[in-house]
Design a protein around this motif. Structure first.
Motif, PDB file in Angstrom:
ATOM      1  N   LYS A 101       0.845  -1.202   0.000  1.00  0.00           N
ATOM      2  CA  LYS A 101       0.000   0.000   0.000  1.00  0.00           C
ATOM      3  C   LYS A 101       0.876   1.245   0.000  1.00  0.00           C
ATOM      4  O   LYS A 101       1.955   1.262   0.614  1.00  0.00           O
ATOM      5  CB  LYS A 101      -0.915   0.029   1.231  1.00  0.00           C
ATOM      6  CG  LYS A 101      -1.719   1.328   1.363  1.00  0.00           C
ATOM      7  CD  LYS A 101      -2.560   1.349   2.612  1.00  0.00           C
ATOM      8  CE  LYS A 101      -3.119   2.740   2.867  1.00  0.00           C
ATOM      9  NZ  LYS A 101      -4.045   3.210   1.836  1.00  0.00           N
ATOM     10  N   VAL A 102       0.389   2.287  -0.684  1.00  0.00           N
ATOM     11  CA  VAL A 102       1.059   3.587  -0.700  1.00  0.00           C
ATOM     12  C   VAL A 102       0.048   4.645  -0.286  1.00  0.00           C
ATOM     13  O   VAL A 102      -1.093   4.657  -0.759  1.00  0.00           O
ATOM     14  CB  VAL A 102       1.618   3.919  -2.095  1.00  0.00           C
ATOM     15  CG1 VAL A 102       2.215   5.327  -2.118  1.00  0.00           C
ATOM     16  CG2 VAL A 102       2.665   2.886  -2.508  1.00  0.00           C
ATOM     17  N   THR A 103       0.453   5.523   0.614  1.00  0.00           N
ATOM     18  CA  THR A 103      -0.391   6.630   1.038  1.00  0.00           C
ATOM     19  C   THR A 103       0.366   7.930   0.839  1.00  0.00           C
ATOM     20  O   THR A 103       1.502   8.078   1.307  1.00  0.00           O
ATOM     21  CB  THR A 103      -0.851   6.470   2.505  1.00  0.00           C
ATOM     22  OG1 THR A 103      -1.464   7.686   2.947  1.00  0.00           O
ATOM     23  CG2 THR A 103       0.300   6.136   3.429  1.00  0.00           C
ATOM     24  N   LEU A 104      -0.246   8.862   0.118  1.00  0.00           N
ATOM     25  CA  LEU A 104       0.394  10.126  -0.247  1.00  0.00           C
ATOM     26  C   LEU A 104      -0.437  11.308   0.198  1.00  0.00           C
ATOM     27  O   LEU A 104      -1.653  11.334   0.025  1.00  0.00           O
ATOM     28  CB  LEU A 104       0.572  10.203  -1.769  1.00  0.00           C
ATOM     29  CG  LEU A 104       0.878  11.601  -2.359  1.00  0.00           C
ATOM     30  CD1 LEU A 104       2.306  12.016  -2.061  1.00  0.00           C
ATOM     31  CD2 LEU A 104       0.604  11.637  -3.856  1.00  0.00           C
ATOM     32  N   VAL A 125      -3.950   2.290  -2.836  1.00  0.00           N
ATOM     33  CA  VAL A 125      -3.455   3.656  -2.762  1.00  0.00           C
ATOM     34  C   VAL A 125      -4.463   4.545  -2.035  1.00  0.00           C
ATOM     35  O   VAL A 125      -5.674   4.440  -2.258  1.00  0.00           O
ATOM     36  CB  VAL A 125      -3.203   4.244  -4.171  1.00  0.00           C
ATOM     37  CG1 VAL A 125      -2.584   5.639  -4.075  1.00  0.00           C
ATOM     38  CG2 VAL A 125      -2.308   3.329  -4.987  1.00  0.00           C
ATOM     39  N   SER A 126      -3.955   5.413  -1.167  1.00  0.00           N
ATOM     40  CA  SER A 126      -4.755   6.478  -0.564  1.00  0.00           C
ATOM     41  C   SER A 126      -4.122   7.803  -0.953  1.00  0.00           C
ATOM     42  O   SER A 126      -2.901   7.957  -0.826  1.00  0.00           O
ATOM     43  CB  SER A 126      -4.791   6.347   0.964  1.00  0.00           C
ATOM     44  OG  SER A 126      -5.415   5.155   1.361  1.00  0.00           O
ATOM     45  N   LEU A 127      -4.931   8.738  -1.413  1.00  0.00           N
ATOM     46  CA  LEU A 127      -4.409  10.012  -1.902  1.00  0.00           C
ATOM     47  C   LEU A 127      -5.140  11.175  -1.248  1.00  0.00           C
ATOM     48  O   LEU A 127      -6.366  11.288  -1.331  1.00  0.00           O
ATOM     49  CB  LEU A 127      -4.594  10.105  -3.421  1.00  0.00           C
ATOM     50  CG  LEU A 127      -3.950   9.010  -4.278  1.00  0.00           C
ATOM     51  CD1 LEU A 127      -4.403   9.148  -5.728  1.00  0.00           C
ATOM     52  CD2 LEU A 127      -2.425   9.105  -4.197  1.00  0.00           C
ATOM     53  N   GLU A 128      -4.379  12.041  -0.573  1.00  0.00           N
ATOM     54  CA  GLU A 128      -4.926  13.305  -0.060  1.00  0.00           C
ATOM     55  C   GLU A 128      -4.191  14.387  -0.818  1.00  0.00           C
ATOM     56  O   GLU A 128      -3.023  14.666  -0.541  1.00  0.00           O
ATOM     57  CB  GLU A 128      -4.709  13.404   1.457  1.00  0.00           C
ATOM     58  CG  GLU A 128      -5.533  14.507   2.096  1.00  0.00           C
ATOM     59  CD  GLU A 128      -4.768  15.810   2.203  1.00  0.00           C
ATOM     60  OE1 GLU A 128      -5.076  16.723   1.389  1.00  0.00           O
ATOM     61  OE2 GLU A 128      -3.898  15.936   3.064  1.00  0.00           O
ATOM     62  N   LEU A 129      -4.878  14.991  -1.794  1.00  0.00           N
ATOM     63  CA  LEU A 129      -4.201  15.840  -2.770  1.00  0.00           C
ATOM     64  C   LEU A 129      -4.599  17.310  -2.618  1.00  0.00           C
ATOM     65  O   LEU A 129      -5.033  17.734  -1.554  1.00  0.00           O
ATOM     66  CB  LEU A 129      -4.492  15.310  -4.176  1.00  0.00           C
ATOM     67  CG  LEU A 129      -4.183  13.819  -4.378  1.00  0.00           C
ATOM     68  CD1 LEU A 129      -4.544  13.369  -5.785  1.00  0.00           C
ATOM     69  CD2 LEU A 129      -2.710  13.519  -4.077  1.00  0.00           C
ATOM     70  N   SER A 180      -9.042  15.732  -5.872  1.00  0.00           N
ATOM     71  CA  SER A 180      -8.407  15.911  -4.565  1.00  0.00           C
ATOM     72  C   SER A 180      -8.088  14.575  -3.913  1.00  0.00           C
ATOM     73  O   SER A 180      -7.629  14.530  -2.773  1.00  0.00           O
ATOM     74  CB  SER A 180      -9.306  16.747  -3.639  1.00  0.00           C
ATOM     75  OG  SER A 180      -9.289  18.099  -4.028  1.00  0.00           O
ATOM     76  N   GLY A 181      -8.348  13.473  -4.649  1.00  0.00           N
ATOM     77  CA  GLY A 181      -7.914  12.173  -4.168  1.00  0.00           C
ATOM     78  C   GLY A 181      -9.040  11.258  -3.728  1.00  0.00           C
ATOM     79  O   GLY A 181     -10.218  11.546  -3.912  1.00  0.00           O
TER      80      GLY A 181
END
Length: 505
Positions: A244-247, A268-272, A476-477
């Motif tokens: 897992k990748v969280t950005l 994947v988790s994205l907070e953009l 925005s993710g």
């Protein structure tokens, strides 16, 4: 960049009560190690523009060692009793709080934010360690009677595996801990790549985690220079042992990370990025709207993903509220974060100054009026300062409207009707947060449903908390950080078991 041979104790521009907190080398499998390349990179103080420390510079050649360390640690950590994980997180939380002032001093020189804001970030960050210490013991599965006769269906939750956490520079402690604490509560191990501007606070967190009793490899940190960041991130995302990748980062980077992870079908988790509207209706409490706006807009010199990027004010109160904002902004004290009277510091990177200047010039060229500030500050040495600014007569086609600002510039827009402002607010590819102020209950419900954002502030400009899901929609993710159940769930897999029973039921 270059070789420094060993982790030298060069003089710091501040004094630490706990000198063991400051580290410059990578933290891998419980040890402080150099990069295989032998390279180091420099870190500048945003308040002066001067280099104040050097950090080890990892390359793609260092990725495999760190990930394999975390994978080896995962084999034991995933089986650790949830109560023990909770106790470790509670000890970690206590150590962070104990070292609050030292961490805040480091934050000042990494990010530029004033001391009070730096302390506020740590208080916010420890809300996550405290919350997830409890969440570790609340993970549970389900059981139910199946539609098929004589069957029972079970679900069990298990940690997903090795996690890669990619953290930004604007809130390096809070965003790192929001990922680290959730992963550790779930039973995952994690490799964190901090931003090149803010490596030392993340390394300090790894040191405190080790002191709290987390085993070697459970929490690794790989500092990387700006030049090496793209290649190292790609190597981390594509490593076969990463699950897992969280950005937390920009939308542009989020799209690249998603492409890297797609090859291995990584979770994947994205907070953009955000381009958040802040709407004030004529029936609002203007003093309330102003106090929340000032805290939200100028926190960390406007470098907050959920900041008020576009401030829409209903025509009846536009002139009055514009003057209220201008008066409050003139009272802000610009200066180095270490100065006691500073209420707003520099931006963190020199690139930000260029972007802000271009946005302000574009707004003025298209008819906007600067009523406070509007200029880069050049009389403070080499620091990255921009005046706290207020701009009126904003329109929809300006760069300040279409782009995330990430600077201390407040643009004010006039609107007439609710339908009009909802159209303006949603006219963006981003959907992180939206805010509105009104005393109309019916309008409140309409806006909650009609505004296109993952976070809605209703008569509030600060809705972030450990028990509240945090995350956006659109570009925005996706995925949530914090909140009940959902945050730890991002680091878990669900297994379904089906049992057939004999006999009559």
């Amino acid at each position: 960049m270059g070789s420094m041979g060993q982790e030298s104790r060069e003089g710091l521009p501040f004094k630490l009560k706990n000198e063991n907190l400051f580290h410059k080398k990578s933290h891998v499998h419980g040890e402080w190690i150099e990069s295989m390349s032998g390279d180091w990179f420099s870190v500048a103080d945003p308040g002066t523009g001067e280099i104040w420390a050097h950090c080890v510079n990892n390359t793609t050649g260092d990725v495999d060692r760190a990930v394999k360390s975390s994978h080896a640690a995962f084999q034991s950590y995933k089986k650790l009793n949830p109560m023990i994980r909770s106790q470790l997180l509670a000890k970690f939380d206590a150590l962070i709080r104990e070292n609050r002032e030292d961490l805040a001093r480091m934050l000042i020189y990494e990010t530029g934010k004033p001391f009070a804001e730096a302390c506020g970030e740590i208080d916010y960050a420890t809300s996550f360690t405290r919350w997830f210490a409890g969440e570790a013991e609340r993970i549970s599965g389900t059981v139910h009677v199946a539609a098929t006769p004589n069957r029972r269906v079970f679900t069990v939750k298990q940690p997903i595996g090795v996690v890669v956490g990619l953290a930004p520079w604007n809130f390096p402690i809070a965003t790192a801990l929001r990922k680290v604490a959730a992963a550790l509560a779930a039973g995952c191990t994690i490799v964190v790549k901090p931003s090149p501007e803010t490596p030392f606070t993340t390394l300090a967190l790894a040191y405190l985690a080790q002191q709290a009793g987390f085993a070697a490899g459970v929490f690794n940190v790989l500092p990387v220079s700006l030049e090496n960041t793209p290649s190292v991130c790609e190597a981390l995302c594509k490593h076969p042992l990463v699950s897992k990748v969280t950005l937390t980062g920009s939308t542009r980077v989020g799209k690249l990370i998603t492409k890297h992870c797609a090859e291995g079908l990584k979770k994947v988790s994205l907070e953009l990025g955000g381009n958040c509207p802040y709407i004030i209706f004529a029936d609002a409490n203007l003093e309330q709207a102003l106090s929340h706006l000032m805290a939200l807009k100028f926190k960390h010199a406007g470098q907050v993903c959920v900041t008020a990027n576009r401030v829409y004010v209903q025509a009846e109160v536009y002139d009055k509220f514009s003057e209220m904002v201008a008066e409050a902004t003139r009272k802000l004290k610009l200066g180095h974060g270490a100065a006691e009277d500073t209420t707003i510091g520099p931006v963190t990177t020199p690139q930000s100054l260029v972007k802000i200047e271009n946005q302000v010039k574009d707004a003025v060229a298209h008819g906007a009026k600067v009523i406070v500030g509007g200029q880069r500050v050049t009389d403070r040495g080499g620091g990255y300062f921009f005046e706290p600014s207020v701009i009126t007569n904003m329109t929809q086609g300006m760069l300040l409207t279409r782009e995330e600002t990430f600077g201390p510039v407040c643009g004010l827009y006039k609107f007439d009707t609710e339908d009009e402002v909802v159209t303006y607010a949603n006219n963006t590819s981003l959907g992180l947060a939206s805010y509105f102020f009104t005393k109309d209950v019916d309008r409140t419900w309409r806006l909650l449903e009609n505004l296109e954002a993952g976070i809605i502030g209703m008569n509030t400009g600060n809705s972030g908390s450990a028990d509240s899901p945090f995350g956006g929609i659109k570009e925005s993710g996706y995925g949530k950080e914090a909140g009940r159940d959902v945050a730890v769930g991002e680091y878990l897999i669900t297994k379904t078991g089906t049992l057939t029973l004999e006999g009559q039921y």
